[in-house]
Design an enzyme around this catalytic site. Sequence first.
Site, short mmCIF file in Angstrom:
data_model
loop_
_atom_site.label_atom_id
_atom_site.label_comp_id
_atom_site.label_asym_id
_atom_site.label_seq_id
_atom_site.Cartn_x
_atom_site.Cartn_y
_atom_site.Cartn_z
N PRO A 253 0.87 -1.26 -0.16
CA PRO A 253 -0.53 -0.24 0.09
C PRO A 253 0.59 1.45 -0.68
O PRO A 253 1.35 1.91 1.09
CB PRO A 253 -0.32 -0.28 1.27
CG PRO A 253 -0.27 -1.20 2.16
CD PRO A 253 0.48 -1.91 1.21
N ASP A 427 5.66 2.86 2.20
CA ASP A 427 4.74 1.88 2.53
C ASP A 427 4.00 2.23 3.47
O ASP A 427 4.22 1.51 5.15
CB ASP A 427 5.57 0.24 3.04
CG ASP A 427 4.62 -0.53 2.85
OD1 ASP A 427 3.74 -1.03 3.25
OD2 ASP A 427 5.52 -1.96 2.98
N HIS A 428 2.67 1.79 3.65
CA HIS A 428 1.84 2.60 4.82
C HIS A 428 1.80 1.64 5.69
O HIS A 428 1.37 1.77 6.92
CB HIS A 428 0.29 3.32 3.93
CG HIS A 428 0.25 4.04 4.69
ND1 HIS A 428 -0.26 4.59 6.21
CD2 HIS A 428 -1.05 4.96 4.23
CE1 HIS A 428 -0.82 5.35 6.12
NE2 HIS A 428 -1.73 5.98 5.16
N ARG A 429 1.90 0.35 5.60
CA ARG A 429 2.19 -0.74 6.46
C ARG A 429 3.16 -0.19 7.79
O ARG A 429 2.77 -0.18 8.79
CB ARG A 429 1.91 -2.00 6.26
CG ARG A 429 1.26 -2.35 4.76
CD ARG A 429 1.60 -3.66 4.58
NE ARG A 429 2.66 -3.90 3.85
CZ ARG A 429 3.18 -4.37 3.14
NH1 ARG A 429 2.83 -5.75 3.24
NH2 ARG A 429 4.29 -4.62 2.13
N ILE A 431 5.65 3.05 7.57
CA ILE A 431 5.21 4.69 7.60
C ILE A 431 3.46 5.29 7.17
O ILE A 431 2.77 5.21 6.80
CB ILE A 431 6.05 5.26 6.69
CG1 ILE A 431 7.44 4.77 6.27
CG2 ILE A 431 6.41 6.40 6.64
CD1 ILE A 431 8.82 4.24 5.42
#
Length: 455
Positions: A253, A427-429, A431
């Site tokens: 993501p 990476d939104h998982r 950061i």
Amino acid sequence: MAVIDVKVPDIGDFKDVAVIELLVKPGDRVAVDQSLITVESDKASMEIPSSHAGVVKELKVQLGDKVSEGSVVLTLEAEGAAAAAVPEPAPAPVAAPAVAAPVATAVPAPAPAPTPVVAPVPTVAPAAAPSPVAPHQPASAPVLGLPHASPSVRKFARELGVPLAEVKGSGPKGRITLEDVQAFTKAVMAGTLQTQAQAAQAPAPAAGTGVGLDLLPWPKVDFAKFGPIERKELGRIKKISGANLMRNAVMIPAVTNHDDADITELEAFRVQLNKEHEKSGIKVTMLAFLIKACVAALKKFPEFNSSLDGDALIYKHYWHIGFAADTPNGLVVPVIKNADQKGILQISQEMADLAKKAREGKLGPADMSGATFTISSLGGIGGRYFTPIINAPEVAILGVCKSQMEPKWDGKQFVPRLMLPLSLTWDHRVIDGAAAARFNAYLGQILADFRRVLL
Ligand code: COA
């Protein structure tokens, strides 16, 4: 005719890897770079090429044997110049063209989290560019990544048009063998098995039936109906990296933050440095400063220098920075190791050496592995912003475009400032948006006043 030992060349971090395939036998005539054996670690498989041409005299390894750099693969009655001049085996792939380097192929890792592996090939997808390239790393999920099979089985499957992701492997750890591909083909031909492509022609399942992408089949267009066409095979690097790009684009993501850094003073300093070092032959480019600035930002925001491992984060206490390099064979990502311990001049020199090696196709796996963060600079070419794709298992990548003089308001008047466009994909998982904005802002501060690196 000289008999020589052909040895396993530099294969990066791989040690004691198992021989899973013997691709030649005594009496076979082999060419330089022809694959001799396939080896496999728990993370990747690769074919070991021959350093010389000649006739195989004796195989020195058997299936299941463990080999490392320097292990003798076979003895060869060398032909041509090698026979006369090279009693010892030549140091292979690192000094050979990229196409001759060991061909590493991703296999599904047993753990759910992505695992670092060999020779990353780049990554970066300019927003409007049609053909981005991806890192060459292992799949973490069999369906989205590459199935577990050796390069020669892969090639065989490609030739037959067999979708490997649909073949059930009967080898150790579910590895797909040549026989599995043959059996799959026979079953499809006999009509007892349907490929997913065939199944896609069937009516679509009802909406909301569950997970999976439920994608439409790829459009099949007879282009020749509309005008003259020409078919060209993709190059080796693009073929290998495509699956990785796909995995990274689909599984991460990813979000991209765009920002600008004021590099007016830094550029003046860079020009000055180059004047001072004119005679040394070292050319300092903006990328060297960016590498150093990124290390400072990575140290301040350590999650950007981490990797996901299931529900945990692996924080790396080393700072190896990959940089995308454009080569005639495609994009590759050589790595500046321990960039935190190197000065701008040393980084510039190493970058120039690695970029030259890359263009000559001489990078070995060791030159391209271990990156903790990647920079893709299009600064020498142009553009404003783009959306780089993360080089998994890294969690962020910085895209850089061409700096431009722009009018900036200093509170009283507009003044000309040299602005560098930055595009940080994360990476939104791992950061959050606020951390990404802080990372960019801090990077901008350092680039605006490089003395901050010292703080
Ligand atoms: N803004 C303005 N000019 C820039 C710049 C920037 N951000 N970055 C570099 N330049 C200038 C350099 O100063 C140099 O100018 P000069 O010839 O007048 O001295 C020129 O552009 C060429 O620089 P380059 O030789 O490309 O050096 P580099 O250190 O910037 O880049 C590589 C080295 C290996 C990264 C580069 O050659 C390369 O391959 N870039 C492409 C990477 C890529 O394709 N990424 C996208 C993947 S989708």
